[in-house]
Design an enzyme around this catalytic site. Structure first.
Site, PDB file in Angstrom:
ATOM      1  N   HIS A 396      41.448  43.377  44.619  1.00 45.72           N
ATOM      2  CA  HIS A 396      42.230  43.476  43.382  1.00 45.72           C
ATOM      3  C   HIS A 396      43.311  44.554  43.466  1.00 45.72           C
ATOM      4  CE1 HIS A 396      43.161  42.197  39.506  1.00 45.72           C
ATOM      5  NE2 HIS A 396      42.060  42.451  38.843  1.00 45.72           N
ATOM      6  N   ASP A 400      46.649  40.310  42.299  1.00 45.60           N
ATOM      7  CA  ASP A 400      46.397  40.311  40.858  1.00 45.60           C
ATOM      8  C   ASP A 400      45.634  39.053  40.460  1.00 45.60           C
ATOM      9  OD1 ASP A 400      47.796  42.682  40.634  1.00 45.60           O
ATOM     10  OD2 ASP A 400      49.698  41.690  40.177  1.00 45.60           O
TER      11      ASP A 400
END
Length: 423
Positions: A396, A400
């Site tokens: 992450h 995204d």
């Protein structure tokens, strides 16, 4: 008589240390030049260390699991005449994937030397009652799965060690059945055995890598259902019409093709991330690792330049690499360099999995089992459809949530409309 002190050789590629996996000689053994005496592990490959001289082993340094620096004296050998200079007795190495399972990959536990085939098994003395049978982790795992008491299996290896060939001979002779026979209550007798197993080799590498990934990478998971009804029809048709020299198609080659077509629109998902130096390396090429369960543990053979291959070429590479990994013959190059990984448990894949990233990669795609389930069609009617879930995981810090979802939706589009894979 003089003493030759054999040092851990330089195995190349800047390796400064290696882990001892298994000694194939013991003190007092007679050895010859080029004899395979030791297995050590570097990265994901096992290196076979040969002897440098003829003589008798007087001392061994290091136990399985120990890390030994290059240049460390590891074996003392009594030789006739003068001790040869080091440059007169060079060590030769042969890199191969670990054998004997764990995979591994269990990790890539120690590889056992395969005995040469013989016309008849040699006579083996009975093992004293209560004495623990000597066997590699792979053999122990095999015995457990086959419900065989290793204490009843004659071993022909060094010091009575039980080899895979011993297991084959034991089962072929009916020993498997006799081990479980012996009375109506024998099969239901409580099992009391306890086995302690040192985690070394590939299994230790896997443990360290997975622990590091979980500690340091904030990941995001994304699961999506894929309707593969049309794809399965196409796959069945192609398998019926394929040439004899073409590999049989499974779902994975189509997924590899879909990823190769979808990744250019999400290039940060086909990348390596160096968190310490904050450096992201994005790749145009798709080097797709496909996790494979092997007798040595989990291994990840890599299909190089998947973007340049057709579906049958991908299937062929998948078959070739999978066989090499299972047979312990995959090279270091075939087990490294992946930019994204696929992991699948096949028919037992469950509904959802939570794959762990194969750092420094930032994406991994998990394939779950295919099922025929009722679904509504465009007319509102309930019809049977073949569906499976893709369980994906992304770093992450780099990918995204929106980009992760869009990548999987593009893959879904290709798989649900398989003609677009070939356009």
């Amino acid at each position: 008589m003089s003493e030759y002190r054999y040092k851990m050789p330089d195995v190349g590629e800047g390796i400064v240390e290696a882990e001892i996996v298994e000694w194939h000689v013991k003190e007092g053994d007679t050895v010859t030049e080029d004899q395979h005496v030791l297995d050590v592990m570097t990265d994901k490959a096992t290196v076979e260390i040969p002897c440098a001289v003829n003589g008798t082993v007087t001392k061994l340094v290091g136990e399985p699991g120990e890390i030994i620096a290059v240049g460390t004296e590891i074996m003392f050998i009594a030789v006739d005449g003068a001790v040869p200079a080091e440059d007169e007795a060079p060590a030769k190495e042969e890199t191969k994937a670990d054998e004997a399972a764990p995979a591994k990959e269990e990790p890539k536990p120690a590889a056992s030397a395969k005995p040469a085939p013989v016309a008849a098994a040699p006579a083996v003395a009975a093992r004293p009652a209560g004495e623990r049978a000597l066997a590699s982790p792979a053999v122990r795992k095999r015995a457990l799965e086959a419900d065989i008491d290793l204490g009843t299996v004659p071993g022909t290896g060094p010091a009575g060690r039980i080899t895979h060939q011993d297991m084959d001979d034991f089962i072929a002779s009916g020993g498997r059945l006799s081990a479980r026979a012996g009375g109506g209550s024998a099969v239901r007798a409580p099992r009391t055995g306890v086995t302690e197993e040192k985690i070394i080799g590939l299994r230790r590498r896997i443990s360290e890598n997975m622990s590091h990934a979980q500690r340091t990478i904030p990941d995001i998971a994304y699961v999506e259902e894929i309707d593969v009804t049309a794809l399965e029809e196409l796959r069945a048709h192609l398998n019926k019409s394929k040439r004899d020299d073409q590999a049989k198609l499974t779902f994975i080659p189509f997924l590899v093709m879909a990823l190769a077509k979808a990744l250019p629109e999400t290039p940060q998902a086909n990348a390596h991330f160096d968190g310490e130096n904050m450096l992201l390396t994005k790749y145009d090429a798709v080097h797709c690792g496909v996790a494979a369960a092997t007798p040595n543990g989990l291994m990840v053979p890599v299909i190089k330049h998947a973007e340049s291959l057709d579906v049958f070429e991908i299937a062929g590479e998948l078959k070739r690499l999978g066989s090499a990994a299972k047979d312990g013959k995959a090279t270091k190059d075939e087990l490294s360099g992946s930019t994204i990984t696929i992991t699948s448990l096949g028919a037992i894949g469950g509904l959802v999995t939570t794959p762990i990233l194969n750092a420094p990669e930032v994406s991994i795609i998990g394939v779950n089992k295919m099922q025929t389930l009722p679904r509504y069609n465009a007319d509102g009617q309930v019809v049977p459809r073949k569906v499976l879930n893709l369980s994906s995981c992304f770093d992450h810090r780099i990918v995204d949530g929106y980009d992760a979802a869009m990548l999987i939706q593009r893959v879904k589009g290709y798989l649900e409309n398989p003609a677009t894979l070939f356009m």
